[in-house]
Write a protein that holds these residues in place. Structure first.
Motif, PDB file in Angstrom:
ATOM      1  N   ARG A  11     -10.149  44.242   6.644  1.00  0.00           N
ATOM      2  CA  ARG A  11     -10.481  44.892   5.498  1.00  0.00           C
ATOM      3  C   ARG A  11      -9.519  44.402   4.407  1.00  0.00           C
ATOM      4  O   ARG A  11      -8.118  44.318   4.654  1.00  0.00           O
ATOM      5  CB  ARG A  11     -10.601  46.333   5.516  1.00  0.00           C
ATOM      6  CG  ARG A  11     -11.133  46.867   4.371  1.00  0.00           C
ATOM      7  CD  ARG A  11     -11.751  48.117   4.556  1.00  0.00           C
ATOM      8  NE  ARG A  11     -12.734  48.316   3.172  1.00  0.00           N
ATOM      9  CZ  ARG A  11     -12.887  49.512   2.817  1.00  0.00           C
ATOM     10  NH1 ARG A  11     -12.832  50.433   3.389  1.00  0.00           N
ATOM     11  NH2 ARG A  11     -13.608  49.662   1.632  1.00  0.00           N
ATOM     12  N   GLU A  27     -14.785  43.430   2.627  1.00  0.00           N
ATOM     13  CA  GLU A  27     -14.949  44.656   2.483  1.00  0.00           C
ATOM     14  C   GLU A  27     -15.446  45.303   3.710  1.00  0.00           C
ATOM     15  O   GLU A  27     -15.001  46.358   4.107  1.00  0.00           O
ATOM     16  CB  GLU A  27     -16.218  44.786   1.240  1.00  0.00           C
ATOM     17  CG  GLU A  27     -16.251  46.426   0.729  1.00  0.00           C
ATOM     18  CD  GLU A  27     -17.377  47.211   1.676  1.00  0.00           C
ATOM     19  OE1 GLU A  27     -17.144  48.465   1.868  1.00  0.00           O
ATOM     20  OE2 GLU A  27     -18.075  46.378   2.118  1.00  0.00           O
ATOM     21  N   GLU A  44     -16.406  41.390  -1.466  1.00  0.00           N
ATOM     22  CA  GLU A  44     -16.281  41.861  -2.657  1.00  0.00           C
ATOM     23  C   GLU A  44     -16.080  40.685  -3.630  1.00  0.00           C
ATOM     24  O   GLU A  44     -15.149  40.072  -3.459  1.00  0.00           O
ATOM     25  CB  GLU A  44     -15.235  42.805  -2.739  1.00  0.00           C
ATOM     26  CG  GLU A  44     -15.399  43.646  -4.340  1.00  0.00           C
ATOM     27  CD  GLU A  44     -14.517  44.604  -4.172  1.00  0.00           C
ATOM     28  OE1 GLU A  44     -14.991  46.068  -4.337  1.00  0.00           O
ATOM     29  OE2 GLU A  44     -13.455  44.657  -4.097  1.00  0.00           O
ATOM     30  N   THR A  85     -21.339  47.853  -4.681  1.00  0.00           N
ATOM     31  CA  THR A  85     -20.106  48.351  -4.145  1.00  0.00           C
ATOM     32  C   THR A  85     -20.410  49.676  -3.268  1.00  0.00           C
ATOM     33  O   THR A  85     -19.684  49.869  -2.300  1.00  0.00           O
ATOM     34  CB  THR A  85     -19.043  48.175  -4.742  1.00  0.00           C
ATOM     35  OG1 THR A  85     -19.107  49.129  -5.726  1.00  0.00           O
ATOM     36  CG2 THR A  85     -18.635  46.984  -5.277  1.00  0.00           C
TER      37      THR A  85
END
Length: 118
Positions: A11, A27, A44, A85
């Motif tokens: 991540r 992400e 992202e 998101t």
């Protein structure tokens, strides 16, 4: 080889294309529900006020210190199906991800989802 035990460490790593160009930040990882292996990542991308998550398959991906390199070109990834998101991937949108990359989408034997977040 990418192993599921490494997912937490990926991540926020940079996601790079095959030529080393930064696409965005990792992400989340989606696993293949048939194998429980990492299959697709969300990346992202975008500006601060207009961020979105695009999907990229992890076949032949390479994990290095601070990055994940995928085999797809940056332009193709940026044009991939996306979600907001704070959104989740609807089951009916899964085939479009595979189609975008020229991959076959095979739902489960009873039509269940192919991708899931662990």
């Amino acid at each position: 080889m990418i192993t599921i035990s490494d997912i937490r460490e990926w991540r926020n790593h940079d996601v790079l294309d095959a030529n080393g160009k930064k696409i965005g930040s990792l992400e989340a990882i989606y696993v293949d529900t048939a194998t429980d292996e990492p299959a697709v990542a969300t990346v992202e991308i975008g500006l601060l006020t207009n961020k979105r998550l695009v999907f990229v398959p992890l076949d032949d991906a390479v994990v290095g210190p601070g990055y994940v390199r995928v085999k797809y070109p940056k332009a193709q990834v940026k044009d991939a199906p996306s979600i907001g998101t704070d959104d989740v991937l609807p089951a009916e949108d899964e085939p479009a991800i595979f189609q975008h990359y020229g991959l076959e989408h095979r739902p489960g034997a009873s039509g269940e989802r192919r991708l899931a977040r662990p």
